[in-house]
Write a protein that holds these residues in place. Structure first.
Motif, short mmCIF file in Angstrom:
data_model
loop_
_atom_site.label_atom_id
_atom_site.label_comp_id
_atom_site.label_asym_id
_atom_site.label_seq_id
_atom_site.Cartn_x
_atom_site.Cartn_y
_atom_site.Cartn_z
N THR A 1 -4.04 7.86 1.01
CA THR A 1 -3.00 8.15 1.99
C THR A 1 -3.40 7.64 3.37
N THR A 2 -4.68 7.84 3.72
CA THR A 2 -5.20 7.35 4.99
C THR A 2 -5.09 5.83 5.06
N LEU A 3 -5.45 5.16 3.97
CA LEU A 3 -5.36 3.69 3.92
C LEU A 3 -3.92 3.23 4.11
N ALA A 4 -2.99 3.89 3.43
CA ALA A 4 -1.59 3.50 3.52
C ALA A 4 -1.05 3.69 4.94
N ALA B 1 0.83 -1.21 0.00
CA ALA B 1 0.00 0.00 0.00
C ALA B 1 0.86 1.26 0.00
N LEU B 2 1.93 1.25 0.79
CA LEU B 2 2.79 2.42 0.88
C LEU B 2 3.50 2.70 -0.45
N LEU B 3 4.07 1.67 -1.05
CA LEU B 3 4.81 1.87 -2.30
C LEU B 3 3.88 2.27 -3.45
N CYS B 4 2.72 1.62 -3.51
CA CYS B 4 1.78 1.97 -4.58
C CYS B 4 1.29 3.41 -4.42
N THR B 5 0.96 3.79 -3.21
CA THR B 5 0.51 5.17 -2.97
C THR B 5 1.60 6.17 -3.32
N SER B 6 2.84 5.84 -2.99
CA SER B 6 3.95 6.76 -3.23
C SER B 6 4.22 6.95 -4.72
N PHE B 7 4.41 5.82 -5.43
CA PHE B 7 4.87 5.90 -6.82
C PHE B 7 3.75 6.13 -7.83
#
Length: 273
Positions: A158-161, A46-52
């Motif tokens: 962002t909240t989900l991540a 979730a973090l990487l997908c949200t970031s990139f």
């Protein structure tokens, strides 16, 4: 009457800051020997997908000089590294993510040695954990506010991540805060108080960014740097400790679910270009 965007920020930060603590407490209470590989891999995806796929593109679509934004990203990664060393930004890896209170020493899961029993864990160490959480949660709240002002869909992702990344770390926090106590309630209460600072960070971020909207692209890039650092420097290295094909397959499923839910949120909520 409160601004609708501010209400959304408050709700999102409440879910990310307090909701993650409640879920962590439930998991620690209900499962005695929980392997957190699934949560860790889900959070990393979730973090990487949200970031990139969202935060960085959203920041670069602002029209600012890409060199300035890349410099911002580079500096953010260095700062997060230094804060991690100071045990202020990211401390979850220092006390592991296991939930077996019976072991008096480190579990070896995270490469850090706890050469003292939980009964000897000083109140100062617990205070450091809580202070670190407060600093982290205020920053999370500001990042949620920045993303939400840019786009409600981006704010939701962002909240989900943040929620996914906080759950396994709060589980580790609770193990240390609990010590030898028979109940988790005092530890959960303390962690809820720290998590609630996410709301304050969100309100501060909303007020600050509303007046200085030109900083939003930089905040989005800093948010991406935060997520990338957490995923690559802390979460994924912990997943590398299990080498079997079955473990790897399960981790890939977790990564896919984390990234997939972010993508699903994009399709369901829309993405403002």
């Amino acid at each position: 009457m409160l601004n609708s965007t501010l209400l959304y920020v408050i709700l999102a930060t409440l879910i990310a800051g307090v909701g993650s603590v409640l879920l962590s407490g439930l998991l620690v209470q209900q499962v005695k020997h929980l392997r957190t590989d699934y949560l860790l891999s889900f959070a990393a995806g979730a973090l990487l997908c949200t970031s990139f796929l969202h935060l960085l593109p959203e920041g670069f679509e602002s029209g600012l000089d890409p060199h300035q934004l890349f410099i911002t990203l580079f500096i953010a990664l260095i700062v997060f590294f230094l804060l991690s060393k100071a045990e202020l930004y990211h401390h979850g890896h220092e006390h592991g993510h296991g939930v077996d209170d019976g072991n008096k020493h480190a579990h070896g899961n995270d490469g850090h040695s706890h050469d003292h029993a939980h009964s000897h864990h000083s109140s100062g160490g617990r205070l450091t954990i809580l202070l670190g959480d407060v600093v982290h949660c205020v920053g999370d709240g500001m990042l949620i506010a920045a993303a939400t002002i840019s786009s409600p869909a981006l704010g939701a992702m962002t909240t989900l991540a943040i929620f996914a990344h906080e759950v396994p770390h709060h589980m580790g926090d609770l193990v240390v805060l609990r010590g030898n106590a028979q109940t988790l309630k005092p530890a959960i209460f303390k962690l809820i108080m720290a998590g609630a600072s996410t709301i304050g960070g969100g309100v501060l971020g909303f007020v600050f960014l509303q007046q200085l909207g030109g900083l939003m692209p930089y905040m989005l890039v800093v948010a991406a740097g935060s997520f990338i650092y957490v995923a690559l420097a802390d979460l994924i290295p912990q997943l590398q400790k299990h080498f079997s094909l079955r473990d790897t397959a399960q981790q890939l499923v977790g990564l896919g679910l984390g990234a997939g839910l972010v993508l699903l949120a994009t399709l369901g909520l829309g993405h403002s270009a």
